[in-house]
Each structure stands twice: as C-alpha cells, then as structure tokens.
Design an enzyme around this catalytic site. Structure first.
Site, PDB file in Angstrom:
ATOM      1  N   GLU A  89     101.276 -33.343 -53.137  1.00  0.00           N
ATOM      2  CA  GLU A  89     102.616 -33.468 -52.566  1.00  0.00           C
ATOM      3  C   GLU A  89     102.507 -33.600 -51.049  1.00  0.00           C
ATOM      4  OE1 GLU A  89     106.220 -30.391 -51.639  1.00  0.00           O
ATOM      5  OE2 GLU A  89     105.418 -30.357 -53.672  1.00  0.00           O
ATOM      6  N   ASN A  93     108.749 -34.756 -42.499  1.00  0.00           N
ATOM      7  CA  ASN A  93     109.935 -34.299 -41.793  1.00  0.00           C
ATOM      8  C   ASN A  93     110.454 -35.459 -40.946  1.00  0.00           C
ATOM      9  OD1 ASN A  93     107.979 -31.554 -41.794  1.00  0.00           O
ATOM     10  ND2 ASN A  93     110.109 -31.275 -42.417  1.00  0.00           N
ATOM     11  N   ARG A 112      92.336 -20.251 -37.936  1.00  0.00           N
ATOM     12  CA  ARG A 112      91.930 -20.995 -39.132  1.00  0.00           C
ATOM     13  C   ARG A 112      92.611 -20.446 -40.383  1.00  0.00           C
ATOM     14  NH1 ARG A 112      85.604 -21.297 -39.349  1.00  0.00           N
ATOM     15  NH2 ARG A 112      85.839 -19.036 -39.105  1.00  0.00           N
ATOM     16  N   HIS A 116      90.697 -27.449 -46.887  1.00  0.00           N
ATOM     17  CA  HIS A 116      90.616 -28.840 -47.321  1.00  0.00           C
ATOM     18  C   HIS A 116      91.041 -28.976 -48.769  1.00  0.00           C
ATOM     19  CE1 HIS A 116      86.573 -27.101 -48.249  1.00  0.00           C
ATOM     20  NE2 HIS A 116      86.782 -27.709 -49.414  1.00  0.00           N
ATOM     21  N   GLU A 163      87.166 -33.023 -48.807  1.00  0.00           N
ATOM     22  CA  GLU A 163      85.772 -32.917 -49.229  1.00  0.00           C
ATOM     23  C   GLU A 163      85.522 -33.850 -50.404  1.00  0.00           C
ATOM     24  OE1 GLU A 163      82.418 -29.571 -50.511  1.00  0.00           O
ATOM     25  OE2 GLU A 163      84.547 -29.067 -50.638  1.00  0.00           O
TER      26      GLU A 163
END
Length: 242
Positions: A89, A93, A112, A116, A163
């Site tokens: 999804e 905006n 952090r 990924h 990845e």
C-alpha cells in the site's frame, strides 16, 4: 507511511516525490513497471486529501472498481482489504509533489525505525543488472552476507530500502507468486517487512498474541544485532522449515 503515486488523478497531479518517482497519468512506475507488481487500484480519501495505491503479485483478475472508476472507492477498498495475499500500500498526501523541500524519513538514519521490504528473486545478479540499466539505484551490490545467503539492496525514488534475497534451490516444489513482466525475474515473492525494535522479547510476545509465530532467529555479534523472523504458519510448517 509509504508515500507514492502511480496513477495520477485530477487532484494528485505529477507525483514527483512519491514512491513511484516522477510518474503521472497511466505510465507504470517503479513497483509496477520495474518490479513487476500488479496495480490493483486506487482509493481516494478526499476529506483528508490523500490517496492509497495497492500493488501485489497475484493471478486473480482485478475487478474494475476503485476511485479511478468513479464509485468513490468503497467497493474497491472492501475487495482489496479482503485479499488472501500480501499487498503493498502506497500513500500519497496530495500536494507533496509540488513541495521541492518535501522528503521522507526512510528509517535507516537516526532515529532509526522502519528498515525495508524484501523480495525473494530467482537471481539477484541478473535482477540488479536489469534494474540498474533501468535507472534504479543499487544501494548494496549483490553478494554474500554472513554465510547465510546472497542479498542486495536497491532504493525506490523516495529512498526507501528494498532488499533482494537470492532464492536458494528449494528442497521441494514451492507455491510461488505468478511470474510478472518486471525486472526481478521469474516468480518474485513479496517476502518480508523489516522493523527495528527496542525490546525483542516484548515485541515477539506482542506479535504472538496476534497469531504471528517466531520461525527463526539469527545473531550477528560482531555487528551487534539480531534478526527475528515471524510469520503466520500452518500447524507443522515451522518444524518442517527448522
């Protein structure tokens, strides 16, 4: 969330900032045109000025419904949220594509958090060669990682990490996603989402309450991190894969 826009609407315009890069109109973007995912449709939330775009690897026929079909998107939202396969999804905006200073935090610099998404592919070397030739940024060149397999990282237009995991020879036939006409090669699988967590014991316990089981873990002492893999599994599957 994932910011993006692939199929430009009257409000969304050219989504130069989105996860689909500089795309407008009906031109396929990164996830559809290069990764080979199928565009399922769009759901607009006009009161909050954003749109949701959904993608997946799937064989099922996509019904003609959604905001881009003029019914307000309610029937499409009910359909897509009931699919028995993972979907990607993307959220756009409205107006961010017009702000040259707008940028997303991809989770891989301080503070952090999100890491990924991951795809299992047939040959990461061929996939990276094709993706790089198509203008996709290779963040980590394909190659071995800590003797557990071969991986690579690419960046989408917003700088989110993706990845690519080289598929090992299966010991038995696998039920894979259908082949897609993208640059990832045959039968890519949308396989994982990586999140960084503060307390793995608490997080694993939380997901266990949702029915998501631990299927494995890997420790990397020299790099000071551990990976915990969780999934919905049928009875006996976790033991078979251990």
């Amino acid at each position: 969330g994932w910011e993006g826009c692939e199929r430009g609407g009257e409000e969304s315009g050219v989504c130069g900032d989105g996860a689909e890069g500089e795309v407008s109109g009906e031109e396929p973007g990164v996830y559809e045109g290069k990764m080979g995912m199928r565009y399922l449709g769009r759901f607009d939330v006009e009161s909050m000025r954003f749109s949701l775009y959904f993608y997946a690897f799937m064989e099922e026929e996509v019904p003609e419904m959604g905001s881009d079909q003029g019914d307000g998107g309610v029937s499409f939202a009910r359909w897509v949220l009931s699919r028995p396969f993972p979907t990607l999804e993307l959220t756009h905006n409205w107006g961010t594509e017009k702000d040259e200073d707008f940028a997303h935090h991809n989770g891989n610099t301080d503070p952090r958090g999100f890491g990924h998404i991951g795809f299992v592919v047939e040959d990461i070397y061929k996939a990276c060669e094709a993706l790089e030739a198509a203008g996709v940024t290779i963040k980590r060149a394909p190659g071995p990682f800590q003797d557990v397999g071969s991986i690579a990282f690419i960046l989408d237009p917003d700088g989110y990490f993706i990845e690519l995991i080289n598929r090992p020879p299966p010991p038995a036939p696998l039920s894979l996603s259908p082949s897609a006409p993208g640059l990832l090669g045959p039968d890519p699988v949308f396989a994982q989402v990586m999140l960084r967590v503060r307390d793995p014991a608490a997080t694993v316990a939380f997901y266990a309450r949702l029915g998501i089981e631990v299927v494995g873990a890997l420790d990397f002492p020299e790099m000071e991190f551990s990976l915990h893999f969780l999934a919905f599994v049928r009875e006996g599957e976790a033991e078979e894969g251990a």
